[in-house]
Design an enzyme around this catalytic site. Structure first.
Site, PDB file in Angstrom:
ATOM      1  N   ARG A 223     -32.907 -40.586 -70.729  1.00 23.09           N
ATOM      2  CA  ARG A 223     -33.311 -39.529 -71.650  1.00 23.09           C
ATOM      3  C   ARG A 223     -32.291 -38.554 -72.196  1.00 23.09           C
ATOM      4  O   ARG A 223     -32.254 -37.832 -73.208  1.00 23.09           O
ATOM      5  CB  ARG A 223     -34.379 -38.677 -71.033  1.00 23.09           C
ATOM      6  CG  ARG A 223     -34.991 -37.501 -71.887  1.00 23.09           C
ATOM      7  CD  ARG A 223     -36.392 -36.820 -71.418  1.00 23.09           C
ATOM      8  NE  ARG A 223     -36.900 -36.097 -72.242  1.00 23.09           N
ATOM      9  CZ  ARG A 223     -37.927 -35.432 -72.068  1.00 23.09           C
ATOM     10  NH1 ARG A 223     -38.973 -35.828 -71.380  1.00 23.09           N
ATOM     11  NH2 ARG A 223     -38.596 -34.472 -73.142  1.00 23.09           N
TER      12      ARG A 223
ATOM     13  N   HIS B 134     -24.647 -27.116 -78.757  1.00 24.32           N
ATOM     14  CA  HIS B 134     -25.066 -25.856 -78.114  1.00 24.32           C
ATOM     15  C   HIS B 134     -23.775 -24.661 -77.951  1.00 24.32           C
ATOM     16  O   HIS B 134     -24.195 -23.453 -77.933  1.00 24.32           O
ATOM     17  CB  HIS B 134     -25.418 -26.067 -76.885  1.00 24.32           C
ATOM     18  CG  HIS B 134     -27.125 -26.611 -76.598  1.00 24.32           C
ATOM     19  ND1 HIS B 134     -27.594 -27.376 -75.585  1.00 24.32           N
ATOM     20  CD2 HIS B 134     -27.808 -26.301 -77.497  1.00 24.32           C
ATOM     21  CE1 HIS B 134     -28.763 -27.603 -75.942  1.00 24.32           C
ATOM     22  NE2 HIS B 134     -29.209 -26.991 -76.821  1.00 24.32           N
TER      23      HIS B 134
ATOM     24  N   ASN C 263     -29.733 -35.876 -75.938  1.00 23.25           N
ATOM     25  CA  ASN C 263     -28.984 -34.828 -76.001  1.00 23.25           C
ATOM     26  C   ASN C 263     -27.728 -35.107 -77.075  1.00 23.25           C
ATOM     27  O   ASN C 263     -26.901 -34.161 -77.218  1.00 23.25           O
ATOM     28  CB  ASN C 263     -28.367 -34.581 -74.720  1.00 23.25           C
ATOM     29  CG  ASN C 263     -29.277 -33.995 -73.671  1.00 23.25           C
ATOM     30  OD1 ASN C 263     -30.316 -33.044 -74.168  1.00 23.25           O
ATOM     31  ND2 ASN C 263     -29.416 -34.117 -72.604  1.00 23.25           N
TER      32      ASN C 263
ATOM     33  N   HIS D 197     -30.885 -23.878 -84.823  1.00 27.85           N
ATOM     34  CA  HIS D 197     -30.482 -24.567 -83.891  1.00 27.85           C
ATOM     35  C   HIS D 197     -29.962 -25.832 -84.474  1.00 27.85           C
ATOM     36  O   HIS D 197     -29.112 -26.447 -83.942  1.00 27.85           O
ATOM     37  CB  HIS D 197     -31.615 -24.850 -83.117  1.00 27.85           C
ATOM     38  CG  HIS D 197     -31.531 -26.016 -81.901  1.00 27.85           C
ATOM     39  ND1 HIS D 197     -30.849 -25.966 -80.924  1.00 27.85           N
ATOM     40  CD2 HIS D 197     -32.118 -27.322 -82.347  1.00 27.85           C
ATOM     41  CE1 HIS D 197     -30.795 -27.071 -80.093  1.00 27.85           C
ATOM     42  NE2 HIS D 197     -31.553 -27.975 -80.979  1.00 27.85           N
TER      43      HIS D 197
ATOM     44  N   HIS E 262     -25.664 -32.449 -78.825  1.00 31.48           N
ATOM     45  CA  HIS E 262     -26.313 -31.249 -78.200  1.00 31.48           C
ATOM     46  C   HIS E 262     -25.323 -30.236 -77.109  1.00 31.48           C
ATOM     47  O   HIS E 262     -24.978 -29.259 -77.316  1.00 31.48           O
ATOM     48  CB  HIS E 262     -27.429 -31.230 -77.560  1.00 31.48           C
ATOM     49  CG  HIS E 262     -28.828 -31.239 -78.483  1.00 31.48           C
ATOM     50  ND1 HIS E 262     -28.869 -32.490 -79.437  1.00 31.48           N
ATOM     51  CD2 HIS E 262     -29.630 -30.413 -78.643  1.00 31.48           C
ATOM     52  CE1 HIS E 262     -29.986 -32.020 -79.958  1.00 31.48           C
ATOM     53  NE2 HIS E 262     -30.314 -31.023 -79.693  1.00 31.48           N
TER      54      HIS E 262
ATOM     55  N   LYS F 162     -38.078 -41.074 -79.582  1.00 32.41           N
ATOM     56  CA  LYS F 162     -38.071 -40.116 -78.691  1.00 32.41           C
ATOM     57  C   LYS F 162     -39.076 -40.716 -77.742  1.00 32.41           C
ATOM     58  O   LYS F 162     -38.742 -40.574 -76.499  1.00 32.41           O
ATOM     59  CB  LYS F 162     -38.277 -38.847 -79.130  1.00 32.41           C
ATOM     60  CG  LYS F 162     -38.506 -37.739 -78.005  1.00 32.41           C
ATOM     61  CD  LYS F 162     -38.497 -36.341 -78.257  1.00 32.41           C
ATOM     62  CE  LYS F 162     -38.629 -35.393 -77.022  1.00 32.41           C
ATOM     63  NZ  LYS F 162     -38.490 -34.083 -77.168  1.00 32.41           N
TER      64      LYS F 162
ATOM     65  N   GLU G  73     -35.755 -37.120 -67.079  1.00 27.74           N
ATOM     66  CA  GLU G  73     -34.457 -36.947 -67.589  1.00 27.74           C
ATOM     67  C   GLU G  73     -33.406 -37.350 -66.648  1.00 27.74           C
ATOM     68  O   GLU G  73     -32.353 -36.566 -66.143  1.00 27.74           O
ATOM     69  CB  GLU G  73     -33.952 -35.545 -67.972  1.00 27.74           C
ATOM     70  CG  GLU G  73     -32.862 -35.535 -69.184  1.00 27.74           C
ATOM     71  CD  GLU G  73     -32.733 -34.429 -70.143  1.00 27.74           C
ATOM     72  OE1 GLU G  73     -33.725 -33.979 -70.789  1.00 27.74           O
ATOM     73  OE2 GLU G  73     -31.519 -33.830 -69.852  1.00 27.74           O
TER      74      GLU G  73
ATOM     75  N   ARG H 248     -54.041 -25.431 -61.920  1.00 24.12           N
ATOM     76  CA  ARG H 248     -53.089 -26.617 -61.549  1.00 24.12           C
ATOM     77  C   ARG H 248     -53.225 -27.500 -62.655  1.00 24.12           C
ATOM     78  O   ARG H 248     -52.891 -28.833 -62.528  1.00 24.12           O
ATOM     79  CB  ARG H 248     -53.838 -27.331 -60.087  1.00 24.12           C
ATOM     80  CG  ARG H 248     -53.423 -26.484 -59.140  1.00 24.12           C
ATOM     81  CD  ARG H 248     -53.437 -27.345 -57.783  1.00 24.12           C
ATOM     82  NE  ARG H 248     -52.951 -26.559 -56.669  1.00 24.12           N
ATOM     83  CZ  ARG H 248     -54.178 -26.018 -55.835  1.00 24.12           C
ATOM     84  NH1 ARG H 248     -55.349 -26.352 -56.066  1.00 24.12           N
ATOM     85  NH2 ARG H 248     -53.783 -25.341 -54.918  1.00 24.12           N
TER      86      ARG H 248
ATOM     87  N   GLU I 221     -32.501 -33.306 -86.273  1.00 22.97           N
ATOM     88  CA  GLU I 221     -33.019 -34.051 -85.018  1.00 22.97           C
ATOM     89  C   GLU I 221     -33.695 -35.418 -85.682  1.00 22.97           C
ATOM     90  O   GLU I 221     -33.704 -36.329 -84.777  1.00 22.97           O
ATOM     91  CB  GLU I 221     -34.057 -33.355 -84.235  1.00 22.97           C
ATOM     92  CG  GLU I 221     -33.656 -31.889 -83.732  1.00 22.97           C
ATOM     93  CD  GLU I 221     -32.715 -31.961 -82.491  1.00 22.97           C
ATOM     94  OE1 GLU I 221     -32.828 -33.067 -81.629  1.00 22.97           O
ATOM     95  OE2 GLU I 221     -32.561 -30.920 -82.111  1.00 22.97           O
TER      96      GLU I 221
ATOM     97  N   LYS J 279     -41.731 -31.428 -72.209  1.00 23.54           N
ATOM     98  CA  LYS J 279     -40.897 -30.186 -71.742  1.00 23.54           C
ATOM     99  C   LYS J 279     -41.570 -29.210 -72.034  1.00 23.54           C
ATOM    100  O   LYS J 279     -42.065 -28.829 -73.119  1.00 23.54           O
ATOM    101  CB  LYS J 279     -39.453 -30.093 -72.316  1.00 23.54           C
ATOM    102  CG  LYS J 279     -38.506 -31.451 -71.692  1.00 23.54           C
ATOM    103  CD  LYS J 279     -37.227 -31.032 -72.294  1.00 23.54           C
ATOM    104  CE  LYS J 279     -36.331 -32.228 -71.507  1.00 23.54           C
ATOM    105  NZ  LYS J 279     -34.754 -32.172 -72.124  1.00 23.54           N
TER     106      LYS J 279
HETATM  107  N1  GLY Z   1     -34.943 -32.294 -76.787  1.00 20.48           N
HETATM  108  C1  GLY Z   1     -34.440 -33.433 -75.857  1.00 20.48           C
HETATM  109  C2  GLY Z   1     -35.484 -33.698 -75.147  1.00 20.48           C
HETATM  110  O1  GLY Z   1     -36.763 -33.476 -74.961  1.00 20.48           O
HETATM  111  O2  GLY Z   1     -35.147 -34.578 -73.947  1.00 20.48           O
END
Ligand code: GLY
Length: 355
Positions: free
Chosen positions: A229, A240, A233, A255, A236, A215, A225, A110, A174, A132
């Site tokens: 947040r 993408h 993007n 990328h 992106h 960030k 998000e 956990r 980025e 993330k």
């Molecule tokens: N790569 C964008 C984010 O972490 O929200």
């Protein structure tokens, strides 16, 4: 926000350490944080980048290894090593290692505290920060994952001397994105960057400090998000689509190259929809043309690009949705753009890139 909601959200406050003495930073963290055992997760390329790593769990590199099987093996090795909730996990590597290692640590018993040590520019400026984590599943990128922040992130440029130029450029896109979200002076300064010059580590560390802070501040305000947040993007939705098009019909592109073209296209859309200054579109367009070699897509690819954009996970109800800018630093999330507007922007992009 009511208390029921606030309980569901993690605080993403992360301790960000900017240094080129990584060994000293590791030792200081180990001395400061009470723990019974420290283990390292690294891939076959990154395990050699620091001092002899004790309790090392080595994984394969690359997107194919970002899999359920690898997560399972990491858990097995943690079990055998005797990792407990009182242990520390260090993730040493690019985004693949910090995403997968972060997930494995965040779910083992956990949750075991973990520390990211990114070794690529892309990892340092994006993946390692913001919580993330995850891995690929059923052929889908990052399909399984959770928001779980590393408690500490050690950010250093010392691993970058041996990075291939494409990797540096990929991460730099980025860095430009973060400047576009925050600071025109920094944006212009970045566009003077010469990739052929040797790395100025002090200067690059300072650029990283500024970039990562953009960030971190946004993530702090919206860790999961739900709103702001989505600003991260920028570039992106369209980026993408380029990445997927290149993968299916052309040679795969890094990328950040696709993000760089996405940034120019979304800057053009920002000009069309919100009056974003054309001078800044041109400056960005020239930098991208000079540094991010394109693949020769043409108007015969537009339908596929539009289809990819409308199926992007950031888009809703088949509409194409992006983050756009009124000016540098003034971002607007959830902006819907029409296929005509995107088609016009792609024509202008091809002019900029000389395609
Ligand atoms: N790569 C964008 C984010 O972490 O929200």
């Amino acid at each position: 926000m009511n208390s029921e909601c606030s309980e569901r959200f993690y605080s993403m406050k992360q301790n960000l350490i900017f240094t080129n003495d990584v060994e000293a930073a590791v030792e200081q963290l180990k001395a400061r944080i009470d723990h019974n055992l420290a283990v390292w997760i690294a891939d076959v390329n990154t395990e050699r980048l620091l001092f002899a790593l004790p309790n090392l769990i080595t994984i394969n590199d690359g997107e194919r290894a970002k899999s359920w099987e690898t997560v399972r093996n990491v858990w097995l090795e943690m079990e055998h090593a005797g990792v407990t909730r009182h242990s520390l996990v260090f993730n040493l590597g690019g985004g693949m290692v910090t995403d997968l290692g972060g997930f494995a640590a965040a779910t083992f018993k956990r949750g075991v505290r973990f520390i990211n040590v990114p070794t690529t520019l892309l990892g340092a400026v994006d993946a390692a920060v913001g919580g993330k984590t995850g891995f690929n599943f059923c052929g889908l990128k990052n399909e399984i994952g959770t928001f779980a922040p590393a408690s500490d992130v050690i950010i250093s440029t010392r691993f970058f001397d041996t990075l291939p130029p494409e990797e540096m450029k990929s991460g730099f896109a980025e860095v430009i994105k973060h400047a576009m979200l925050s600071d025109r002076g920094e944006f212009l300064r970045l566009l003077d960057h010469d990739f052929a010059a040797p790395i100025d580590h002090d200067d690059l560390l300072e650029r990283l400090r500024r970039s990562v802070q953009v960030k971190a501040d946004i993530v702090d305000r919206d860790p999961n998000e739900q709103g702001e947040r989505k600003a991260l993007n920028l570039g992106h939705t369209i980026g993408h689509a380029f990445e997927s098009l290149a993968m299916s019909g052309y040679e795969a592109v890094p990328h950040g190259y696709a993000v760089a073209w996405g940034l120019v296209t979304e800057a053009i859309l920002s000009h069309i929809k919100l009056g974003f200054p054309s001078e800044d579109v041109h400056r960005l367009g020239h930098f991208v043309r000079d540094n991010y070699r394109g693949f020769p897509f043409d108007c015969g690819d537009y339908d596929e690009l539009l289809d990819l954009m409308s199926h992007d996970k950031k888009s809703r109800d088949g509409e194409i949705t992006c983050t756009l800018l009124a000016t540098i630093g003034d971002y607007r999330i959830d902006q819907t753009v029409t296929t005509d507007e995107v088609t016009t922007a792609l024509d202008i992009l091809r002019d900029h890139l000389g395609l």
